[in-house]
Design an enzyme around this catalytic site. Sequence first.
Site, PDB file in Angstrom:
ATOM      1  N   GLY A   1     -60.170  -1.246  30.331  1.00  9.93           N
ATOM      2  CA  GLY A   1     -60.639  -2.624  30.259  1.00  9.93           C
ATOM      3  C   GLY A   1     -61.547  -2.791  29.067  1.00  9.93           C
TER       4      GLY A   1
ATOM      5  N   GLY B   1     -64.405  -0.063  28.532  1.00  8.17           N
ATOM      6  CA  GLY B   1     -64.437   1.048  29.478  1.00  8.17           C
ATOM      7  C   GLY B   1     -63.080   1.473  29.987  1.00  8.17           C
TER       8      GLY B   1
ATOM      9  N   ASP C   1     -59.562 -14.295  27.792  1.00  5.16           N
ATOM     10  CA  ASP C   1     -58.652 -13.192  27.448  1.00  5.16           C
ATOM     11  C   ASP C   1     -57.538 -13.102  28.473  1.00  5.16           C
ATOM     12  OD1 ASP C   1     -57.731 -11.189  25.801  1.00  5.16           O
ATOM     13  OD2 ASP C   1     -58.995  -9.625  26.667  1.00  5.16           O
TER      14      ASP C   1
END
Length: 317
Positions: free
Chosen positions: A38, A41, A156
Amino acid sequence: MGISCCKQVKVNTEGITRLIADGDKSILWIKGEKIGSGSFGTVYRAIDIETANYFAVKCISLKNNKLNSSKLIKLIQKEVDILKVLEHSNIIKYYQTDLDIENHEINIITEYASKGNLQSFVSEFKPLSNKILQKFIKEILNALSYMHNKGVIHRDLKCANILISEDSSIKLSDFGLSKIIESTLITSEIAGSLNWMAPEIFSREFEANENAEDITEIKKYKGYSFPSDIWSLGCTVIEMITGSPPWTDTCKTMKEVLKSIMTQNNFPNIPTCSLDLKDFISKCFIRNPQNRPSADELLNHPFLNENSSSAVTATVL
C-alpha cells in the site's frame, strides 16, 4: 487520539514489545504472509492470538524510507485520522495502530478482505458480466457517496485499491492519499496514479512545459475535489472491463498519458460494452468537473437498474 498520543500499554507477542498507539481493542496479533503493498508500506495477513480472527496489517518502516520520519509519521497520522471517521460496509474497517519499538515500524491494523484486490480478480476473470459490474460499481458508488458526504476524497481510486471480502462485497482501501475538505473547496496538490487522474488536477500550463521529461516537472495545476473521484471511477470501470488501465492502448509513456489527459475533448477509449454501461462511463468523463454527476446521481443511472442487460463483451487489451 492520534498515533503521537500513545496509551503507554506495553504488550509482548512472540518476543517483540509493542506500544499500543491507538485503538480501543488492543488486539494482540501475529504477522503472517505478505498479501500486498500500500502507500508507504507492505501489507500482511495477521491473526488475533486470542480469537484466531484474521486481520490485515500495513507495516510501515521508519528506517530506510525516502521520507524523513517526521514527515512520514504525519502522513500516517493523516491516513489513520481518515480511517477512524469512516464507518461503512463498503470501506475497509480500521481497528488500531501499533508502534513496533524493536523494529522501528508503525503497524496499521484493519479488516481483512480474503478475496484480495479487484485488480487480481479482474485479471483472472475478465471480462466481467454486467451483473458483476452492476454489483461492484454500485458498492463503490455507495462508498464514494458516504465518503463525499463526510468531506473525504479518496484521490487514488483504482482496482488495486479496491478489496473483495469473503462475502464478495467491495471494500475501498488504501487511504494514504485521501484528504478531508469542505464540500465547496478543492485541494491544490497532485496526488494519485496518473492513468486514473482527472484533467482538472492539472492546468493548461502543461503546454508550456511539454518538453518536461518527468511529470514531477509539471508544477502548475488546478486541484482535486469530489468530481475527481468520479473521473477515476470511470477509469476504474474501464480497468474492470479490460484488465488494463485507461490510456494504455494509445499511450506508451507517462508523458504521453499526461498530454492525452490535458488535451481538450480527449477521453480514454471506452471498450465495447452495453449501451447503458457506455453511457455510464461517458458521464464519468465529462471534462468540466462542475457538470460531472455526483456519486448520488450516478447511483440512479439506468445501468445500475436490476433489469439492465446481463452480459458484456469487452475488447481485452
